[in-house]
Design a protein around this motif. Structure first.
Motif, short mmCIF file in Angstrom:
data_model
loop_
_atom_site.label_atom_id
_atom_site.label_comp_id
_atom_site.label_asym_id
_atom_site.label_seq_id
_atom_site.Cartn_x
_atom_site.Cartn_y
_atom_site.Cartn_z
N ALA A 6 4.48 10.98 -13.93
CA ALA A 6 3.16 10.84 -13.80
C ALA A 6 2.84 9.52 -13.29
CB ALA A 6 2.17 11.11 -15.02
N ARG A 7 3.38 8.30 -14.00
CA ARG A 7 3.39 7.01 -13.67
C ARG A 7 3.58 6.63 -12.23
NH1 ARG A 7 6.90 3.21 -13.29
NH2 ARG A 7 8.52 4.23 -14.47
N ILE A 8 4.74 7.07 -11.84
CA ILE A 8 5.33 6.93 -10.49
C ILE A 8 4.31 7.68 -9.41
CG2 ILE A 8 7.12 7.75 -8.81
CD1 ILE A 8 9.04 7.51 -11.23
N GLU A 9 3.83 8.83 -9.67
CA GLU A 9 2.85 9.41 -8.87
C GLU A 9 1.55 8.42 -8.63
OE1 GLU A 9 2.22 13.32 -9.18
OE2 GLU A 9 4.45 13.96 -9.04
N TYR A 10 1.08 8.08 -9.73
CA TYR A 10 -0.13 7.24 -9.69
C TYR A 10 0.12 5.72 -8.96
CZ TYR A 10 -1.34 10.17 -13.95
OH TYR A 10 -1.77 11.28 -14.51
N GLU A 11 1.21 5.35 -9.30
CA GLU A 11 1.47 4.00 -8.58
C GLU A 11 1.67 4.43 -6.95
OE1 GLU A 11 4.01 1.87 -12.00
OE2 GLU A 11 5.13 2.80 -10.70
N ALA A 12 2.32 5.27 -6.63
CA ALA A 12 2.27 5.80 -5.21
C ALA A 12 0.87 5.96 -4.67
CB ALA A 12 3.19 6.90 -5.08
N ALA A 13 0.07 6.59 -5.41
CA ALA A 13 -1.50 6.81 -4.98
C ALA A 13 -1.93 5.37 -4.84
CB ALA A 13 -2.08 7.64 -5.91
N TYR A 15 -0.61 2.61 -3.97
CA TYR A 15 -0.12 1.87 -2.93
C TYR A 15 -0.66 2.56 -1.58
CZ TYR A 15 2.95 1.24 0.93
OH TYR A 15 3.30 0.99 2.46
N ARG A 16 -0.75 3.76 -1.53
CA ARG A 16 -1.34 4.42 -0.39
C ARG A 16 -2.86 3.87 -0.26
NH1 ARG A 16 1.85 8.68 -2.45
NH2 ARG A 16 0.07 9.66 -3.33
N ARG A 17 -3.48 4.06 -1.09
CA ARG A 17 -4.79 3.57 -1.25
C ARG A 17 -5.03 2.00 -0.71
NH1 ARG A 17 -9.68 4.70 -5.53
NH2 ARG A 17 -11.40 3.70 -4.28
N LEU A 18 -4.25 1.22 -1.28
CA LEU A 18 -4.20 -0.42 -0.77
C LEU A 18 -3.64 -0.28 0.59
CD1 LEU A 18 -4.33 -3.21 -1.21
CD2 LEU A 18 -2.06 -3.27 -2.12
N ARG A 19 -2.66 0.51 0.98
CA ARG A 19 -2.21 0.35 2.43
C ARG A 19 -3.55 0.83 3.43
NH1 ARG A 19 1.13 5.25 3.53
NH2 ARG A 19 -0.97 6.00 3.67
N ASP A 20 -4.17 1.86 3.09
CA ASP A 20 -5.06 2.55 3.79
C ASP A 20 -6.29 1.71 3.87
OD1 ASP A 20 -3.54 4.53 4.15
OD2 ASP A 20 -4.54 6.01 2.95
N HIS A 21 -6.69 0.90 2.77
CA HIS A 21 -7.80 -0.04 2.77
C HIS A 21 -7.55 -1.12 3.75
CE1 HIS A 21 -11.20 -2.44 1.03
NE2 HIS A 21 -10.36 -3.27 0.88
N LEU A 22 -6.10 -1.74 3.68
CA LEU A 22 -5.89 -2.70 4.60
C LEU A 22 -5.87 -2.44 6.04
CD1 LEU A 22 -3.13 -4.58 2.33
CD2 LEU A 22 -5.70 -5.46 2.83
N ARG A 23 -5.54 -1.00 6.21
CA ARG A 23 -5.51 -0.61 7.45
C ARG A 23 -7.08 -0.56 8.38
NH1 ARG A 23 -1.40 4.67 8.06
NH2 ARG A 23 0.41 3.40 7.53
N GLU A 24 -8.08 -0.05 7.30
CA GLU A 24 -9.41 -0.27 7.64
C GLU A 24 -9.84 -1.57 7.88
OE1 GLU A 24 -11.36 2.42 4.92
OE2 GLU A 24 -9.74 4.08 5.26
N ARG A 25 -9.53 -2.57 6.97
CA ARG A 25 -10.19 -3.73 6.93
C ARG A 25 -9.07 -4.69 7.68
NH1 ARG A 25 -13.66 -5.75 3.11
NH2 ARG A 25 -13.69 -7.32 4.91
N THR A 26 -9.36 -4.42 9.25
CA THR A 26 -8.74 -5.16 10.03
C THR A 26 -9.35 -6.56 10.23
OG1 THR A 26 -9.86 -4.21 11.73
CG2 THR A 26 -7.70 -3.14 11.37
N ASP A 27 -10.56 -6.90 9.99
CA ASP A 27 -11.24 -8.05 10.00
C ASP A 27 -10.68 -8.97 8.76
OD1 ASP A 27 -12.27 -6.22 7.86
OD2 ASP A 27 -13.78 -7.78 7.46
N VAL A 28 -9.75 -8.48 7.84
CA VAL A 28 -9.29 -9.65 6.81
C VAL A 28 -7.91 -10.06 7.74
CG1 VAL A 28 -8.51 -9.77 4.60
CG2 VAL A 28 -10.52 -8.45 4.98
#
Length: 99
Positions: A6-13, A15-28
């Protein structure tokens, strides 16, 4: 589900959310991330590659960057990267926060 799985799945989720957020925030810009947080998209790709290699998978820097950026790094740079200001460069040099 056991606690470790469960911890590994949460950590992976997360990470994916952070990755996707940074992909969307190309202004940063990466230099802004480095100056404020001490890491950037390139750091994430390096950590991803290191984790893959620790598990026995061979991965190039470019392959890891494409996973983080969602496209080849040079393409992302051409589309989204701007020249760092003198203030950004100065903050980077004095911050000591270099991934």
């Amino acid at each position: 589900m056991d606690e470790d799985r469960a911890r590994i799945e949460y950590e992976a989720a997360v990470y994916r959310r952070l990755r996707d957020h940074l992909r969307e925030r190309t202004d940063v810009q990466n230099i802004d991330l480095m100056n404020l947080a001490g890491f950037c998209r390139n750091c994430l790709s390096n950590w991803y590659r290191e984790a893959a290699e620790a598990s026995g998978e061979t991965m190039t820097k470019d392959e890891a960057r494409e996973i983080v950026y969602g496209m080849p790094y040079e393409e992302w740079r051409a589309l989204h990267q701007t020249e760092a200001s003198a203030e950004q460069k100065s903050a980077f040099e004095t911050s000591g926060k270099h991934g």
